[in-house]
Write a protein that holds these residues in place. Structure first.
Motif, PDB file in Angstrom:
ATOM      1  N   ALA A   5       0.833  -1.203   0.000  1.00 54.51           N
ATOM      2  CA  ALA A   5       0.000   0.000   0.000  1.00 54.51           C
ATOM      3  C   ALA A   5       0.865   1.249   0.000  1.00 54.51           C
ATOM      4  CB  ALA A   5      -0.908   0.003   1.221  1.00 54.51           C
ATOM      5  N   CYS A  21      -2.713   0.192  -3.925  1.00 51.45           N
ATOM      6  CA  CYS A  21      -2.237  -1.072  -3.374  1.00 51.45           C
ATOM      7  C   CYS A  21      -1.829  -1.948  -4.544  1.00 51.45           C
ATOM      8  CB  CYS A  21      -3.321  -1.738  -2.550  1.00 51.45           C
ATOM      9  SG  CYS A  21      -2.863  -3.347  -1.875  1.00 51.45           S
ATOM     10  N   TRP A  35     -10.289  -2.463   1.580  1.00 53.42           N
ATOM     11  CA  TRP A  35      -9.533  -1.492   2.379  1.00 53.42           C
ATOM     12  C   TRP A  35     -10.125  -1.479   3.783  1.00 53.42           C
ATOM     13  CZ3 TRP A  35      -5.126   0.939   0.975  1.00 53.42           C
ATOM     14  CH2 TRP A  35      -4.821   1.017  -0.391  1.00 53.42           C
ATOM     15  N   ARG A  37      -9.210   0.197   7.933  1.00 49.26           N
ATOM     16  CA  ARG A  37      -8.418   1.213   8.616  1.00 49.26           C
ATOM     17  C   ARG A  37      -8.448   0.980  10.121  1.00 49.26           C
ATOM     18  NH1 ARG A  37     -12.148   6.597   7.365  1.00 49.26           N
ATOM     19  NH2 ARG A  37     -13.884   6.119   8.800  1.00 49.26           N
ATOM     20  N   LEU A  80      -8.049   3.537  -3.633  1.00 46.13           N
ATOM     21  CA  LEU A  80      -9.079   4.117  -2.779  1.00 46.13           C
ATOM     22  C   LEU A  80      -8.987   5.626  -2.925  1.00 46.13           C
ATOM     23  CD1 LEU A  80     -11.324   3.445  -0.716  1.00 46.13           C
ATOM     24  CD2 LEU A  80      -9.650   3.926   1.082  1.00 46.13           C
ATOM     25  N   TYR A  93      -4.274   2.845   7.016  1.00 48.68           N
ATOM     26  CA  TYR A  93      -5.136   2.176   6.041  1.00 48.68           C
ATOM     27  C   TYR A  93      -4.418   0.941   5.498  1.00 48.68           C
ATOM     28  CZ  TYR A  93      -8.521   5.946   6.044  1.00 48.68           C
ATOM     29  OH  TYR A  93      -9.494   6.852   6.424  1.00 48.68           O
ATOM     30  N   CYS A  95      -4.696  -2.444   2.839  1.00 48.50           N
ATOM     31  CA  CYS A  95      -5.383  -3.153   1.776  1.00 48.50           C
ATOM     32  C   CYS A  95      -5.280  -4.651   2.041  1.00 48.50           C
ATOM     33  CB  CYS A  95      -4.799  -2.811   0.401  1.00 48.50           C
ATOM     34  SG  CYS A  95      -3.053  -3.181   0.189  1.00 48.50           S
TER      35      CYS A  95
END
Length: 122
Positions: A5, A21, A35, A37, A80, A93, A95
């Motif tokens: 990522a 990613c 995704w 977080r 994203l 974040y 992936c």
């Protein structure tokens, strides 16, 4: 499949940011991508997911209408796009890849990237 990522950073509220990613090792188009977080002191949470072909997407209510997940199966990359960022979007974040056609359940994602930090200042 291996995931990398990138694209995180420090932005102001209202700004936009696009995370990428990149994947390698397996046939990218055979994986649903997601995704997630994780904010400090909180559990990892689902953000968005996209099916194998990209024809189906799903979003957490907190990001619906602001974030867009997409994929390019020729480049083995998922994106994203994050618009109208809010301070509460601040998190690491991640992936992830799943052999399921489409899923939002973290337990279904068997491969994870290392995470990229997104910080949104007010």
């Amino acid at each position: 499949v291996q995931l990398q990522a990138s694209g995180g950073g420090l932005v102001r509220a209202g700004d936009s940011l696009t995370l990428s990613c990149a994947t390698s090792g397996r046939t990218f188009s055979n994986y649903a991508m997601g995704w997630f977080r994780q904010a400090p002191g909180q559990e990892r949470k689902f953000v968005a997911a996209i099916s194998w072909s990209g024809g189906s997407t799903f979003y957490a209510d907190s990001v619906k209408g602001r974030f867009t997940i997409s994929r390019n199966n020729n480049k083995n990359t998922v994106y994203l796009q994050m618009n109208s960022l809010l301070p509460e979007d601040t998190a690491v974040y991640y992936c992830a890849a799943s052999r399921a056609h489409m899923t939002t359940n973290a337990a279904d994602f068997g491969s994870w990237g290392q995470g990229t930090q997104v910080t949104v200042s007010s």
